[in-house]
Design a protein around this motif. Structure first.
Motif, mmCIF file in Angstrom:
data_model
loop_
_atom_site.group_PDB
_atom_site.id
_atom_site.type_symbol
_atom_site.label_atom_id
_atom_site.label_comp_id
_atom_site.label_asym_id
_atom_site.label_seq_id
_atom_site.Cartn_x
_atom_site.Cartn_y
_atom_site.Cartn_z
ATOM 1 N N THR A 142 0.817 -1.207 0.000
ATOM 2 C CA THR A 142 0.000 0.000 0.000
ATOM 3 C C THR A 142 0.852 1.258 0.000
ATOM 4 O OG1 THR A 142 -1.794 1.196 1.100
ATOM 5 C CG2 THR A 142 -0.229 0.058 2.518
ATOM 6 N N SER A 175 -0.897 4.099 0.879
ATOM 7 C CA SER A 175 -1.975 4.917 1.451
ATOM 8 C C SER A 175 -1.604 5.652 2.731
ATOM 9 C CB SER A 175 -3.207 4.035 1.731
ATOM 10 O OG SER A 175 -3.734 3.527 0.537
ATOM 11 N N HIS A 176 -0.595 5.198 3.459
ATOM 12 C CA HIS A 176 -0.275 5.846 4.732
ATOM 13 C C HIS A 176 0.562 7.102 4.483
ATOM 14 C CE1 HIS A 176 0.903 6.553 8.845
ATOM 15 N NE2 HIS A 176 0.248 5.481 9.265
ATOM 16 N N ARG A 231 -0.100 7.588 -4.948
ATOM 17 C CA ARG A 231 -0.491 7.521 -3.551
ATOM 18 C C ARG A 231 -1.920 6.986 -3.424
ATOM 19 N NH1 ARG A 231 3.084 6.591 -0.782
ATOM 20 N NH2 ARG A 231 1.933 7.270 1.059
ATOM 21 N N GLY A 232 -2.227 6.443 -2.238
ATOM 22 C CA GLY A 232 -3.594 6.069 -1.903
ATOM 23 C C GLY A 232 -4.072 4.757 -2.471
ATOM 24 N N HIS A 233 -3.154 3.860 -2.829
ATOM 25 C CA HIS A 233 -3.566 2.603 -3.444
ATOM 26 C C HIS A 233 -3.157 1.399 -2.589
ATOM 27 C CE1 HIS A 233 -4.878 3.915 -7.541
ATOM 28 N NE2 HIS A 233 -4.204 4.997 -7.169
ATOM 29 N N ALA A 259 -6.609 -1.645 3.645
ATOM 30 C CA ALA A 259 -7.133 -0.288 3.474
ATOM 31 C C ALA A 259 -7.769 0.215 4.768
ATOM 32 C CB ALA A 259 -8.148 -0.260 2.328
ATOM 33 N N SER A 317 -6.445 3.262 7.331
ATOM 34 C CA SER A 317 -7.369 4.351 7.674
ATOM 35 C C SER A 317 -7.492 4.504 9.182
ATOM 36 C CB SER A 317 -8.741 4.074 7.051
ATOM 37 O OG SER A 317 -9.676 5.059 7.416
#
Length: 356
Positions: free
Chosen positions: A7, A9-10, A173-175, A205, A209
């Protein structure tokens, strides 16, 4: 059936990678450690020394690995492709060369070689053939020039006949990305994901979050990530034959050790004949002893299940946290969660263009 989840995403980490190595529990494997090799350099008459962090397979003569990273940020993680056609010579179930050698081919490559160049020559030279089915996530962990993004990683496969067939991931980003023992499925592909990939991707995910919302520190985040790798949806009958259990592996992120009477017997024999010097989680360093496996049918002794778990976190300063968790010792005894952990931290050399 292994699983790799990645990821971007962080916000504090350029990349987070999780991996379960599913294998025959008794397959000889070293502890993770730093080891060195020499890579040929086109720009110099002298080979370049490369420092690699990984565990190493002690069964095949190549002493390859399934996951590793270099001091310079070359990163690779491999999953086997589950071949079902035993008569397909072009895509054999087991090859004359070790799949682990494909991983070390990238880790031990010239540090100056771009990822795209490596994938192109591997495909064009046919070096992705002659091994069992695989998918290899590989690339240089580098901060992209002028952006808060990571340089993309490639997914190389023995099914690729042209460099343009190679998918690229992690450049945005964000995947969240997931790979197991089938062809990598992109977001735009109209194909169903394996259940374990869907479960793992959704869980990762949500975990990221939650971690951001609660501002978890790194240790707390790692605990949450290990819980994803421990997600067990396998049937409670761990005494089923491997032939019966293999089709069920696509449903469970974690695979408890299972196998029929013969494999149960082999496991018990290993415990009875336990070697005291291997009472923890295998030899380390260059203690690469063992009986090289020349059988094309592969190693098939003892129970099958999740043998090792790995977390890799890379922050925006290029600091790497690498934790590998051994769940079994070489004699087939279960290791309590956390007791078999090996942890490493270092900073990637040449992480960003500003440092070069």
């Amino acid at each position: 059936m292994c699983i790799a989840l990645l990821t971007t995403s962080h916000p504090k980490y350029a990349l987070i990678a999780l991996d379960n190595r599913d294998e025959y529990i008794l397959r000889p494997t070293s502890k993770p450690h730093w080891w060195t090799t020499l890579a040929a350099s086109p720009s110099s008459s002298k080979p370049v020394e490369v420092e690699i962090l990984s565990s190493r397979d002690l069964q095949r003569a190549e002493h390859g690995t399934w996951l590793g990273i270099t001091k310079g940020g070359n990163f690779a993680v491999l999953t086997n492709y589950r071949e079902t056609d035993t008569h397909n010579v072009a895509q054999p179930v087991h090859g004359t060369r070790s799949r682990g050698g494909i991983v070390t081919a990238w880790l031990a490559a010239d540090p100056e070689e771009p990822t795209e160049s490596f994938t192109r020559r591997m495909v064009e030279a046919g070096d992705v053939k002659g091994v069992g089915g695989f998918s290899l996530i590989c690339g240089k962990l580098r901060k992209a020039k002028g952006a808060q993004e990571l340089e993309p990683l490639a997914i190389l496969s023995n099914r690729h006949d042209h460099k343009d067939h190679v998918p690229w991931i992690c450049g945005q980003r964000g995947h969240v990305y997931g790979l197991s023992n089938a062809t990598y499925i992109r977001d735009e592909d109209d194909e169903p994901l394996w259940p374990k990939i869907q479960k793992g991707s959704d869980a990762l995910a949500q975990t990221i979050s939650d971690a951001v919302e609660r501002d978890l520190n790194q240790d707390e985040l790692c605990d949450a990530l290990f819980k994803i790798l421990d997600k067990d949806d396998f049937p409670s009958n761990h005494g089923m034959d491997l032939e019966e259990g293999i089709p069920l592996l696509k449903h469970s992120i974690f695979v408890p050790a299972f196998g029929g009477p013969e494999h149960q017997r082999e496991m018990e024999e290993a415990r009875v004949s336990a070697k005291p010097e291997l009472s923890e989680n295998g030899p380390a360093g260059e203690e690469l002893a063992g009986q090289p496996d020349t059988s094309l049918s592969g190693y098939q002794t003892g129970l099958y299940g999740t043998q090792r778990q790995t977390l890799l976190l890379v922050d925006w300063d290029g600091n790497v946290s690498y934790t590998e968790r051994a769940l079994w010792d070489p004699n087939g005894n279960a290791i309590p969660r956390g007791s078999g952990d090996a942890k490493f931290t270092f900073k990637i050399e040449g992480w960003s263009s500003e440092e070069e």
